[in-house]
Design an enzyme around this catalytic site. Structure first.
Site, mmCIF file in Angstrom:
data_model
loop_
_atom_site.group_PDB
_atom_site.id
_atom_site.type_symbol
_atom_site.label_atom_id
_atom_site.label_comp_id
_atom_site.label_asym_id
_atom_site.label_seq_id
_atom_site.Cartn_x
_atom_site.Cartn_y
_atom_site.Cartn_z
ATOM 1 C CB ALA A 1 -0.906 -0.005 1.229
ATOM 2 C CG ASN B 1 1.241 -6.748 6.257
ATOM 3 O OD1 ASN B 1 1.950 -7.717 6.482
ATOM 4 N ND2 ASN B 1 -0.052 -6.719 6.543
ATOM 5 C CG HIS C 1 0.031 3.991 4.167
ATOM 6 N ND1 HIS C 1 -0.147 3.247 5.317
ATOM 7 C CD2 HIS C 1 -0.897 3.544 3.302
ATOM 8 C CE1 HIS C 1 -1.133 2.378 5.133
ATOM 9 N NE2 HIS C 1 -1.604 2.551 3.921
HETATM 10 N N1 LIG Z 1 1.731 -5.135 2.252
HETATM 11 C C1 LIG Z 1 0.658 -4.348 2.365
HETATM 12 O O1 LIG Z 1 0.724 -3.130 2.121
HETATM 13 C C2 LIG Z 1 -0.662 -4.944 2.746
HETATM 14 C C3 LIG Z 1 -0.754 -6.240 3.173
HETATM 15 N N2 LIG Z 1 -1.969 -6.795 3.499
HETATM 16 C C4 LIG Z 1 -1.995 -8.186 3.958
HETATM 17 O O2 LIG Z 1 -2.816 -8.924 3.073
HETATM 18 C C5 LIG Z 1 -3.674 -9.754 3.809
HETATM 19 C C6 LIG Z 1 -4.912 -10.096 2.986
HETATM 20 O O3 LIG Z 1 -5.678 -8.934 2.775
HETATM 21 P P1 LIG Z 1 -7.189 -9.019 2.273
HETATM 22 O O4 LIG Z 1 -7.290 -9.812 1.039
HETATM 23 O O5 LIG Z 1 -7.697 -7.639 2.277
HETATM 24 O O6 LIG Z 1 -7.847 -9.851 3.490
HETATM 25 P P2 LIG Z 1 -9.159 -10.758 3.485
HETATM 26 O O7 LIG Z 1 -9.457 -10.979 4.939
HETATM 27 O O8 LIG Z 1 -10.193 -10.182 2.601
HETATM 28 O O9 LIG Z 1 -8.688 -12.137 2.827
HETATM 29 C C7 LIG Z 1 -7.791 -13.015 3.413
HETATM 30 C C8 LIG Z 1 -7.947 -14.354 2.717
HETATM 31 O O10 LIG Z 1 -6.854 -15.191 3.048
HETATM 32 C C9 LIG Z 1 -7.370 -16.463 3.434
HETATM 33 N N3 LIG Z 1 -6.449 -17.160 4.337
HETATM 34 C C10 LIG Z 1 -6.051 -16.779 5.558
HETATM 35 N N4 LIG Z 1 -5.182 -17.682 6.050
HETATM 36 C C11 LIG Z 1 -5.037 -18.640 5.108
HETATM 37 C C12 LIG Z 1 -4.275 -19.841 5.029
HETATM 38 N N5 LIG Z 1 -3.488 -20.231 6.038
HETATM 39 N N6 LIG Z 1 -4.353 -20.585 3.908
HETATM 40 C C13 LIG Z 1 -5.156 -20.205 2.881
HETATM 41 N N7 LIG Z 1 -5.904 -19.083 2.890
HETATM 42 C C14 LIG Z 1 -5.847 -18.318 4.008
HETATM 43 C C15 LIG Z 1 -8.696 -16.145 4.075
HETATM 44 O O11 LIG Z 1 -9.477 -17.305 4.118
HETATM 45 P P3 LIG Z 1 -10.528 -17.612 5.297
HETATM 46 O O12 LIG Z 1 -11.766 -16.883 4.900
HETATM 47 O O13 LIG Z 1 -10.644 -19.082 5.244
HETATM 48 O O14 LIG Z 1 -9.932 -17.085 6.566
HETATM 49 C C16 LIG Z 1 -9.219 -15.096 3.092
HETATM 50 O O15 LIG Z 1 -9.740 -15.705 1.924
HETATM 51 C C17 LIG Z 1 -3.937 -8.957 5.105
HETATM 52 O O16 LIG Z 1 -4.323 -9.810 6.174
HETATM 53 C C18 LIG Z 1 -2.596 -8.310 5.363
HETATM 54 O O17 LIG Z 1 -1.767 -9.127 6.175
HETATM 55 C C19 LIG Z 1 -3.122 -6.070 3.391
HETATM 56 C C20 LIG Z 1 -3.070 -4.759 2.966
HETATM 57 C C21 LIG Z 1 -1.835 -4.076 2.657
HETATM 58 O O1 LIG Z 2 -3.764 -1.560 3.161
HETATM 59 C C1 LIG Z 2 -3.214 -0.697 3.823
HETATM 60 O O2 LIG Z 2 -3.475 0.529 3.685
HETATM 61 C C2 LIG Z 2 -2.103 -1.029 4.786
HETATM 62 C C3 LIG Z 2 -2.273 -2.254 5.569
HETATM 63 O O3 LIG Z 2 -3.344 -2.750 5.801
HETATM 64 C C4 LIG Z 2 -1.042 -2.879 6.093
HETATM 65 O O4 LIG Z 2 -0.001 -2.201 6.160
HETATM 66 O O5 LIG Z 2 -1.103 -4.055 6.471
#
Ligand SMILES: NC(=O)C1=CN([C@@H]2O[C@H](COP(=O)(O)OP(=O)(O)OC[C@H]3O[C@@H](n4cnc5c(N)ncnc54)[C@H](OP(=O)(O)O)[C@@H]3O)[C@@H](O)[C@H]2O)C=CC1
Ligand SMILES: O=C([O-])CC(=O)C(=O)O
Length: 262
Positions: free
Chosen positions: A118, A185, A215
C-alpha cells in the site's frame, strides 16, 4: 506463466479479475482445507489446500492471504523451486519464520519477492541506505473502521464515534508488524527497505477525519531528506486493505512474467 494464489479474500479476488485478460494463467487457488468444496472458481482453476497438490508447471505462488498463509505455505513453495510473491511483509518480523523462508529459498534455488503493497517510496529508501540513513519514521493513519478487529481495540472504543485522531500505537516496526498482522505490513516494508525493524519508528492512528488509508514516510540521512505521503482508497470488500496493495501484487506478477523486469 502459471501461478497459484494463496487466499481468496479481497486482495486475491482483485488479482484474479485483473489477471483474467492477461497472459498469466491462474492454475490454482490455495485455501484452508475447511474451505475445499465451497469455493467458486473459473473453469480450469484447481482448488487445493497444500503446495504438494500443485501441478508441476506452476512456477509462481502468490500469497494474498496474510501472515497465516505465508507461514503455512511459504517455505514449502520456495523449497519446491517456485518463486513466491507475498503481500504479508509483516510476517518477516518473526525471525524464526524469516530464517525458515531463507533456508527454503536457498534449498529450492528460488526467491521470495516482497510486493510493495500500500506504500510507495521504498526504492528511495533502499538507495538511501547505501549512505548513512539516519532516521526513518512511518505514520499509518486509517479511518476508525479500518482498525476494527485489530489491537487498536484494546486501547480505543471503535464502536463509538471518535471525535479526533487517536494514536493507538507508538514503537518500533517489529512490534507494530507482529501486533497488527492485518494493518502494519507497510511498517514492515518500510523497515526492510530502510533501517530495519528495530530502528524504524512507527505511529498508528485511528482518524475520524480521513476516508482513506494515509501512509507517510519521513526519512533523513546522508542523501538529504524526503517525505512520502499516499492517500489510498480501500478495496470495496475490505475497509482495512488499500486498493494499491492489490494492484502491487498484480504489478509484481506481471513483472515476473516479462523477460525484462522494471
Ligand atoms: N503489504 C501491504 O501493504 C498490505 C498487506 N496486506 C496483507 O494482506 C492480507 C490479505 O488482505 P485481504 O485480502 O484484504 O484480506 P481478506 O481478509 O479479505 O482475505 C484473506 C484471505 O486469506 C485467506 N487465508 C487466511 N489464512 C489462510 C491460510 N493459512 N491458507 C489459505 N488461505 C488463508 C482467508 O481465508 P478464510 O476466509 O478461510 O480465513 C481469506 O480468503 C492482510 O491480512 C494483510 O496481512 C493487506 C493490505 C496491505
Ligand atoms: O492496506 C493498507 O493501507 C495497509 C495495511 O493494511 C497494512 O499495512 O497491512
Amino acid at each position: 506463466m502459471k501461478i497459484a494464489l494463496i487466499g481468496n479474500g479481497a486482495i486475491s479476488q482483485f488479482v484474479q479479475k485483473a489477471l483474467a485478460d492477461s497472459d498469466v494463467a491462474l492454475a490454482a487457488l490455495i485455501v484452508r482445507s475447511e474451505r475445499l468444496g465451497s469455493v467458486d472458481v473459473s473453469e480450469g482453476v484447481k482448488v487445493v489446500a497444500a503446495i504438494q497438490e500443485l501441478a508441476s508447471d506452476v512456477t509462481h505462488v502468490v500469497d494474498c492471504a496474510g501472515h497465516a498463509g505465508l507461514r503455512e505455505h511459504g517455505a514449502a513453495a520456495l523449497a519446491s523451486g517456485r518463486d513466491v510473491i507475498t503481500v504479508s511483509i509483516g510476517a518477516l518480523a518473526d525471525d524464526v519464520l524469516l530464517s525458515e523462508l531463507e533456508g527454503a529459498a536457498r534449498a529450492g534455488n528460488s526467491r521470495l519477492h516482497l510486493a510493495s503493497g500500500a506504500i510507495g517510496g521504498l526504492d528511495a529508501l533502499r538507495a538511501a541506505r547505501a549512505g548513512d540513513l539516519g532516521t526513518v519514521r512511518y505514520v499509518g493513519r486509517k479511518p476508525p473502521a479500518g482498525w476494527k478487529g485489530s489491537r487498536a481495540e484494546e486501547v480505543l472504543d471503535l464502536s463509538t464515534q471518535l471525535t479526533h485522531p487517536q494514536i493507538h500505537f507508538m514503537g518500533n516496526a517489529r512490534d507494530a508488524a507482529l501486533a497488527y498482522p492485518k494493518n502494519a505490513n507497510v511498517a514492515a516494508a518500510v523497515a526492510l527497505a530502510g533501517v530495519g525493524f528495530e530502528r524504524t519508528e512507527v505511529e498508528l492512528v485511528a482518524d475520524p477525519g480521513t476516508e482513506t488509508n494515509v501512509h507517510e514516510i519521513h526519512a533523513q540521512g546522508d542523501f538529504g531528506s524526503f517525505t512520502f505521503t499516499i492517500s489510498g482508497k480501500t478495496l470495496p470488500d475490505n475497509p482495512r486493505s488499500s486498493a494499491l496493495a492489490a494492484m502491487s501484487v498484480v504489478a509484481g506478477i506481471l513483472d515476473a512474467s516479462q523477460p525484462i523486469g522494471s
